[in-house]
Design an enzyme around this catalytic site. Structure first.
Site, PDB file in Angstrom:
ATOM      1  N   HIS A 190      48.080 -11.243  -0.618  1.00 36.42           N
ATOM      2  CA  HIS A 190      48.121 -12.394  -1.073  1.00 36.42           C
ATOM      3  C   HIS A 190      47.231 -12.381  -2.486  1.00 36.42           C
ATOM      4  O   HIS A 190      46.214 -11.191  -2.322  1.00 36.42           O
ATOM      5  CB  HIS A 190      47.318 -13.495  -0.186  1.00 36.42           C
ATOM      6  CG  HIS A 190      47.462 -15.131  -0.936  1.00 36.42           C
ATOM      7  ND1 HIS A 190      46.498 -15.244  -1.921  1.00 36.42           N
ATOM      8  CD2 HIS A 190      47.937 -16.086  -0.813  1.00 36.42           C
ATOM      9  CE1 HIS A 190      46.777 -16.608  -2.390  1.00 36.42           C
ATOM     10  NE2 HIS A 190      47.569 -16.722  -1.676  1.00 36.42           N
TER      11      HIS A 190
ATOM     12  N   GLY B 131      47.333 -22.948  -7.061  1.00 38.38           N
ATOM     13  CA  GLY B 131      46.149 -23.898  -6.817  1.00 38.38           C
ATOM     14  C   GLY B 131      45.984 -24.404  -8.302  1.00 38.38           C
ATOM     15  O   GLY B 131      44.786 -25.237  -8.631  1.00 38.38           O
TER      16      GLY B 131
ATOM     17  N   SER C 218      51.830 -24.087  -6.091  1.00 38.95           N
ATOM     18  CA  SER C 218      51.802 -25.195  -6.365  1.00 38.95           C
ATOM     19  C   SER C 218      52.951 -26.151  -6.106  1.00 38.95           C
ATOM     20  O   SER C 218      53.542 -27.013  -6.781  1.00 38.95           O
ATOM     21  CB  SER C 218      51.583 -25.518  -7.973  1.00 38.95           C
ATOM     22  OG  SER C 218      50.219 -24.990  -8.474  1.00 38.95           O
TER      23      SER C 218
ATOM     24  N   ASN D 165      49.696 -21.971   4.146  1.00 39.13           N
ATOM     25  CA  ASN D 165      48.535 -21.158   4.287  1.00 39.13           C
ATOM     26  C   ASN D 165      47.297 -21.730   3.890  1.00 39.13           C
ATOM     27  O   ASN D 165      46.854 -22.300   2.925  1.00 39.13           O
ATOM     28  CB  ASN D 165      48.560 -20.022   2.764  1.00 39.13           C
ATOM     29  CG  ASN D 165      47.594 -19.177   2.523  1.00 39.13           C
ATOM     30  OD1 ASN D 165      46.463 -18.954   3.445  1.00 39.13           O
ATOM     31  ND2 ASN D 165      47.172 -18.396   1.532  1.00 39.13           N
ATOM     32  N   TRP D 166      46.469 -21.976   5.025  1.00 41.83           N
ATOM     33  CA  TRP D 166      45.343 -22.808   4.907  1.00 41.83           C
ATOM     34  C   TRP D 166      44.135 -22.282   4.174  1.00 41.83           C
ATOM     35  O   TRP D 166      43.072 -22.906   3.995  1.00 41.83           O
ATOM     36  CB  TRP D 166      44.610 -23.168   6.268  1.00 41.83           C
ATOM     37  CG  TRP D 166      45.794 -23.884   7.227  1.00 41.83           C
ATOM     38  CD1 TRP D 166      46.749 -24.492   6.861  1.00 41.83           C
ATOM     39  CD2 TRP D 166      45.468 -24.596   8.381  1.00 41.83           C
ATOM     40  NE1 TRP D 166      47.513 -25.021   7.919  1.00 41.83           N
ATOM     41  CE2 TRP D 166      46.519 -25.074   9.029  1.00 41.83           C
ATOM     42  CE3 TRP D 166      44.288 -24.358   9.347  1.00 41.83           C
ATOM     43  CZ2 TRP D 166      46.618 -25.743  10.036  1.00 41.83           C
ATOM     44  CZ3 TRP D 166      44.166 -24.993  10.523  1.00 41.83           C
ATOM     45  CH2 TRP D 166      45.507 -25.676  11.029  1.00 41.83           C
ATOM     46  N   LYS D 167      44.159 -21.012   3.856  1.00 39.36           N
ATOM     47  CA  LYS D 167      43.003 -20.234   3.164  1.00 39.36           C
ATOM     48  C   LYS D 167      41.880 -20.339   3.975  1.00 39.36           C
ATOM     49  O   LYS D 167      41.839 -20.467   5.278  1.00 39.36           O
ATOM     50  CB  LYS D 167      42.975 -20.498   1.707  1.00 39.36           C
ATOM     51  CG  LYS D 167      44.294 -20.529   1.014  1.00 39.36           C
ATOM     52  CD  LYS D 167      44.129 -20.670  -0.393  1.00 39.36           C
ATOM     53  CE  LYS D 167      45.567 -20.941  -1.282  1.00 39.36           C
ATOM     54  NZ  LYS D 167      45.516 -20.609  -2.572  1.00 39.36           N
TER      55      LYS D 167
ATOM     56  N   GLY E 161      50.203 -23.651  -0.340  1.00 40.87           N
ATOM     57  CA  GLY E 161      48.520 -23.400   0.002  1.00 40.87           C
ATOM     58  C   GLY E 161      48.118 -25.009   0.130  1.00 40.87           C
ATOM     59  O   GLY E 161      48.111 -25.487   1.238  1.00 40.87           O
ATOM     60  N   GLY E 162      47.602 -25.525  -0.887  1.00 41.88           N
ATOM     61  CA  GLY E 162      46.795 -26.866  -0.783  1.00 41.88           C
ATOM     62  C   GLY E 162      47.669 -27.994  -0.134  1.00 41.88           C
ATOM     63  O   GLY E 162      47.042 -28.571   0.553  1.00 41.88           O
TER      64      GLY E 162
ATOM     65  N   GLU F 156      44.712 -13.574  -3.988  1.00 41.21           N
ATOM     66  CA  GLU F 156      43.313 -13.733  -3.718  1.00 41.21           C
ATOM     67  C   GLU F 156      42.715 -12.379  -3.046  1.00 41.21           C
ATOM     68  O   GLU F 156      41.563 -12.146  -3.378  1.00 41.21           O
ATOM     69  CB  GLU F 156      43.158 -15.046  -2.719  1.00 41.21           C
ATOM     70  CG  GLU F 156      43.406 -16.336  -3.868  1.00 41.21           C
ATOM     71  CD  GLU F 156      43.708 -17.322  -3.091  1.00 41.21           C
ATOM     72  OE1 GLU F 156      43.628 -17.391  -1.763  1.00 41.21           O
ATOM     73  OE2 GLU F 156      44.298 -18.223  -3.551  1.00 41.21           O
TER      74      GLU F 156
ATOM     75  N   GLU G 210      54.871 -15.165  -5.716  1.00 41.45           N
ATOM     76  CA  GLU G 210      53.482 -16.093  -6.062  1.00 41.45           C
ATOM     77  C   GLU G 210      53.101 -15.981  -7.492  1.00 41.45           C
ATOM     78  O   GLU G 210      52.184 -14.945  -7.477  1.00 41.45           O
ATOM     79  CB  GLU G 210      52.734 -16.067  -5.086  1.00 41.45           C
ATOM     80  CG  GLU G 210      53.034 -16.557  -3.602  1.00 41.45           C
ATOM     81  CD  GLU G 210      51.991 -17.278  -2.833  1.00 41.45           C
ATOM     82  OE1 GLU G 210      52.004 -18.229  -2.207  1.00 41.45           O
ATOM     83  OE2 GLU G 210      50.947 -16.398  -2.522  1.00 41.45           O
TER      84      GLU G 210
HETATM   85  C1  PEP Z   1      49.011 -19.921  -1.971  1.00 40.03           C
HETATM   86  O1  PEP Z   1      47.815 -19.839  -1.780  1.00 40.03           O
HETATM   87  O2  PEP Z   1      49.685 -19.020  -1.327  1.00 40.03           O
HETATM   88  C2  PEP Z   1      49.423 -21.062  -2.829  1.00 40.03           C
HETATM   89  C3  PEP Z   1      50.837 -21.059  -3.091  1.00 40.03           C
HETATM   90  O3  PEP Z   1      48.639 -21.925  -2.987  1.00 40.03           O
HETATM   91  P1  PEP Z   1      49.010 -23.440  -3.688  1.00 40.03           P
HETATM   92  O4  PEP Z   1      49.985 -24.102  -2.912  1.00 40.03           O
HETATM   93  O5  PEP Z   1      47.889 -24.129  -3.402  1.00 40.03           O
HETATM   94  O6  PEP Z   1      49.263 -23.005  -5.196  1.00 40.03           O
END
Ligand code: PEP
Length: 251
Positions: free
Chosen positions: A97, A173, A211, A11-13, A232-233, A99, A167
């Site tokens: 999600h 993050g 993470s 997920n590039w967000k 994500g990241g 967010e 999640e």
């Molecule tokens: C996400 O945004 O779905 C996520 C899991 O982010 P991260 O891996 O950066 O925690």
């Protein structure tokens, strides 16, 4: 049929210039050129979807979108309908999600409507659920997951049309993750719920997100009922993301 394991989605967000996206897609396409045993997917910002499809070329890397509206069309300025995203190349759409739930006040009913719209458009709905830090500290994780799963996953869901991503909001993050025992307990609970509700509940893909990185992927991706990861990241860099995918192979 459910997606081949491991299912590792990036997920590039709201990240990635066209140049960044092109480099990332082309690098992943090259790594996947000889085929994928599991499922690797990228979810860029919507404006990059058609170009990402071209950058991925004929590689097996799945292209997905982040979020959609619950209606197929209409007077919703700034929103994107699931059929538009599918037409732009998306094979899967992330909905619910944390967010979106947090910054756009999305309820379980809203998320369910979006999942239904994604499925109706022919995309896989990647439905995210997870407890907040306060709920985690209060020992309310499983109650929260039960309510979100019941409220967000539509009755018409099958293992072929829905992927569920667990999640924990506090793990996204932050560099923090639940213990292996906590992830196992949450995924085992979600599996029980899915089996009780859906004829093919045993086959639904259950992703862990929060993470995940190259250094912890091996242990997380081989826990019981963890079929993959939503990343994500760490999905923004090709080598690290590929390492996460490879860590999930074999079991
Ligand atoms: C996400 O945004 O779905 C996520 C899991 O982010 P991260 O891996 O950066 O925690």
């Amino acid at each position: 049929m459910a997606l081949a394991r491991p299912v590792v989605f990036g997920n590039w967000k709201m990240n990635g210039s066209a140049a960044d996206g092109e480099a990332l897609c082309r690098a992943l396409a090259a790594k996947a050129a000889s085929g994928l045993e599991g499922t690797l997917g990228v979810f860029p910002p919507a404006v990059l979807l058609p170009r990402a499809g071209a950058w991925l070329d004929a590689s097996p890397v799945l292209l997905g979108a982040q979020d959609c509206h619950g209606e197929a069309k209409g007077a919703f300025t700034g929103d994107l309908a699931a059929p538009m995203l599918v037409e732009a190349g998306a094979k899967a759409i992330i909905v619910g999600h944390s967010e979106r739930r947090q910054y756009h006040d999305e309820s379980d009913a809203t998320v369910r409507g979006k999942a239904e719209a994604a499925i109706a458009a022919g995309a896989i709905a990647v439905i995210c659920i997870g407890e907040t830090e306060a709920e985690y500290v209060a020992g309310e994780t499983l109650q929260r997951l039960e309510a979100q799963l019941a409220g967000s996953v539509p009755d018409l869901a099958t293992a072929a049309t829905v992927v569920v991503a667990y999640e924990p909001v506090w793990a996204i993050g932050t560099g923090r993750t639940p213990t292996n025992a906590e992830i196992t307990a949450a995924h085992g609970f979600l599996r029980e719920q899915l089996v009780a509700r859906f004829a093919d509940g045993a086959d639904f893909r259950l992703l862990y997100g929060g993470s995940v990185k190259a250094s912890n992927a091996q242990e997380i991706l081989h826990l019981a009922n963890v079929d993959g990861a939503l990343v994500g990241g760490a999905s923004l860099e090709a080598d690290g993301f590929w390492t996460i995918y490879e860590a999930g192979l074999g079991g």
